[in-house]
Design a protein around this motif. Sequence first.
Motif, PDB file in Angstrom:
ATOM      1  N   SER A  48       0.823  -1.218   0.000  1.00  0.00           N
ATOM      2  CA  SER A  48       0.000   0.000   0.000  1.00  0.00           C
ATOM      3  C   SER A  48       0.853   1.261   0.000  1.00  0.00           C
ATOM      4  CB  SER A  48      -0.988  -0.014   1.155  1.00  0.00           C
ATOM      5  OG  SER A  48      -0.347  -0.402   2.329  1.00  0.00           O
ATOM      6  N   ILE A  71       1.158   6.595  -2.452  1.00  0.00           N
ATOM      7  CA  ILE A  71       0.181   5.856  -1.647  1.00  0.00           C
ATOM      8  C   ILE A  71      -1.227   6.033  -2.213  1.00  0.00           C
ATOM      9  CG2 ILE A  71      -0.788   5.547   0.669  1.00  0.00           C
ATOM     10  CD1 ILE A  71       1.810   6.995   1.702  1.00  0.00           C
ATOM     11  N   GLU A  72      -1.610   7.311  -2.460  1.00  0.00           N
ATOM     12  CA  GLU A  72      -2.992   7.555  -2.869  1.00  0.00           C
ATOM     13  C   GLU A  72      -3.249   7.072  -4.294  1.00  0.00           C
ATOM     14  OE1 GLU A  72      -0.731   9.850  -2.577  1.00  0.00           O
ATOM     15  OE2 GLU A  72      -1.023  11.554  -3.922  1.00  0.00           O
ATOM     16  N   ALA A  75      -4.271   3.588  -4.191  1.00  0.00           N
ATOM     17  CA  ALA A  75      -5.692   3.488  -3.830  1.00  0.00           C
ATOM     18  C   ALA A  75      -6.563   3.781  -5.047  1.00  0.00           C
ATOM     19  CB  ALA A  75      -6.015   4.447  -2.691  1.00  0.00           C
ATOM     20  N   HIS A  76      -6.162   4.798  -5.829  1.00  0.00           N
ATOM     21  CA  HIS A  76      -6.943   5.140  -7.026  1.00  0.00           C
ATOM     22  C   HIS A  76      -6.976   3.975  -8.012  1.00  0.00           C
ATOM     23  CE1 HIS A  76      -5.683   9.586  -6.152  1.00  0.00           C
ATOM     24  NE2 HIS A  76      -6.593   9.134  -5.308  1.00  0.00           N
ATOM     25  N   PHE A  80      -6.482  -1.779  -1.801  1.00  0.00           N
ATOM     26  CA  PHE A  80      -7.048  -1.391  -0.513  1.00  0.00           C
ATOM     27  C   PHE A  80      -6.424  -2.230   0.587  1.00  0.00           C
ATOM     28  CE2 PHE A  80      -9.973  -1.883   3.000  1.00  0.00           C
ATOM     29  CZ  PHE A  80     -10.435  -0.595   3.209  1.00  0.00           C
ATOM     30  N   ILE A 105     -11.208   8.981  -4.979  1.00  0.00           N
ATOM     31  CA  ILE A 105     -10.932   7.848  -5.864  1.00  0.00           C
ATOM     32  C   ILE A 105     -11.728   7.949  -7.164  1.00  0.00           C
ATOM     33  CG2 ILE A 105     -11.214   5.334  -6.078  1.00  0.00           C
ATOM     34  CD1 ILE A 105     -10.312   5.131  -3.159  1.00  0.00           C
TER      35      ILE A 105
END
Lengths: 244, 413
Positions: A48, A71-72, A75-76, A80, A105
């Motif tokens: 992650s 990191i983000e 997630a996009h 998870f 997202i």
Amino acid sequence: MLKIKNLKADIDSKSILNNFNLQIKPGEVHAIMGPNGSGKSTLSNILSGKKGYDVSGEILFENKNLFELEIEERAHKGIFLAFQYPLEIPGVNTNIFLKTSLNAIRKARGEKELDAIEFLKLVKLKAKELKFDEEILNRQLNVGFSGGEKKKNEILQMSILNPKLSILDETDSGLDIDALKIVADGVNSLRKKDNSFLIITHYQRLLDYIKPDYVHVLMEGKIIKSGGPELALELENKGYENFN
Amino acid sequence: MEEQLKIDFEKLLENSNFSKKNVEIKRKNFNDFIEKGFPNRREENWKFSDLNQIISKNIKNLSFYHDLSKPNKIDQSIFIDSLEHNKLVFVNGRIEKIEFDYEEKNKIQILDDLVLEKPNNANNSLLFLNNAFVSKYFKLIVKKNYSLLKPLVIYNITNKDLVSKSVNLKVDILLEENSSLKLIELSNDKSTTNFININYNFDVQKNSILKNYKIDNNSNSNVKYCFNNINQDTNSVSEIFLLSSGSEFIKNEINCNLNGKYASAFVNGIFNLNETKHHEIKTNINHIVENTKSYQLIKGVLEDKSKAVYQGKIFVESKAQKTDGYQLSKAILLNDNTEFNAKPELEIYADDVKCSHGSASGSLNEDSIFYLMSRGLNYQEAKKLLINGFLLDVVEKITDTEIKNLIKNIINL
């Protein structure tokens, strides 16, 4: 979907993962079992994007080099992590956090952001599916939640964000049998041909409720044996010590 | 500076028509100020904020007289439009508007030709300065049994014309029995490097409620001091909220005397600082009689090279049994060059009291950031969410919903 090749991870020059290899195809459920200190949480942290590790090797997620993604961005792209210890965030309303997260997202994926009404409809539906008390969603994120509520909240987030690869880091620890069933039901309801799971656990218990396609035994930073669900039972009978 | 002070003081007397009595008091205060000068770090109260140094560093050629004979234009765009309110508007220290359109006229009285009184705090040289140089001293009286229907906003505006001046304001507010007032003080500064010295005296009589919201949010290079003296009678309530953010330097000092049984005081504040800003909140909550209560919650978010100071004192007189006093301060330091100084003080002479204090400071929790980012938020969004969450519980203490929403809007919460 996920290809990990020769992953090596150190923290403060201490080797945690070494020569770690794993492949997960769409729709598969993999379980990784291992004793304390075998590198399970490091693996989920690295997937992650947590900073602080010296890593080498290769991780491809849908043929993209994961090390190049923040990191983000991971997630996009649909990764998870259900945290082993979900953080308490004072002053942040759970509902508002969920909406911010979902819309971040959706926006990154070029989808329309949900307005408050659309979001509430979705969250109500998901909360009901997971038998999650809606009142909790008006509280501050994880603040004062019981252990079970925190874990259920992770599963609720997972269900709302609908990721492609869900990593469950010891989600079963600290859960009573009823909560365990709810969490397992939540995971099972998300099992689809495109959604994959990586379930990290100490015990075979969770795997009674979520049937994995593959079980891997992780010891001293690498997978020493892989097999079907029966491997988990074998492990439970023999214990980690006699397994090596 | 002494030479300048003398010249400016004589100029002020020459160009004003103070009563003989007032001139006499002013001279006395002027001499007291000359003797003591601006406070410096050798005084305990000023050990974290050496005002003498701050003024000489930030203000070149400070002068103490400026002509208040001509009216200033009011920039109407500064007015709060989301809230119906009464107005007192000061521009560069001159009163420009008094408007109580929402109230019964005979329930409010404004006096402006008062005889100065000797400051009750004999050690505070800034009160001497204020008394010596203030041109008009106002008093607002809210009559018995009257609650203002709408909040009063005191606008304290300075414009570009004001440079390197010392500006002094003095306002007394008397809430007679069973009355109430919601007071917002909003400063807006387009001026540069002035020293603004404000003195409020609140007299909150029996069963009365004072809600006072002090908002210093627009970035400016002024140095400010605001001394608030609050006297509270039986069963009165004061609720103070401070948003300390915009000025280069501001020290808000709150001296609250709980003189009547069941009086209670709430002081909540936020430091939201960046660049080289240096702000202080100093409180003295004096529990004089029994069954009084005080509560203080101060939180700070400090960025760049900013510095915040909270000195919070709870004093409990020997006969003030059953006192309930609480204070907590917390700060998030966003980088290594920021500084938060907290000095909690409890001085207790009664034996049956409940008093507690605490203070904590630290950086943003990286694990929390990771958690939020793993849910798709970028670093800036995650940081903002954490900071807003951190500050929210202070804002939630505001009991007036309309004003709470106004303040949430001001700080984008």
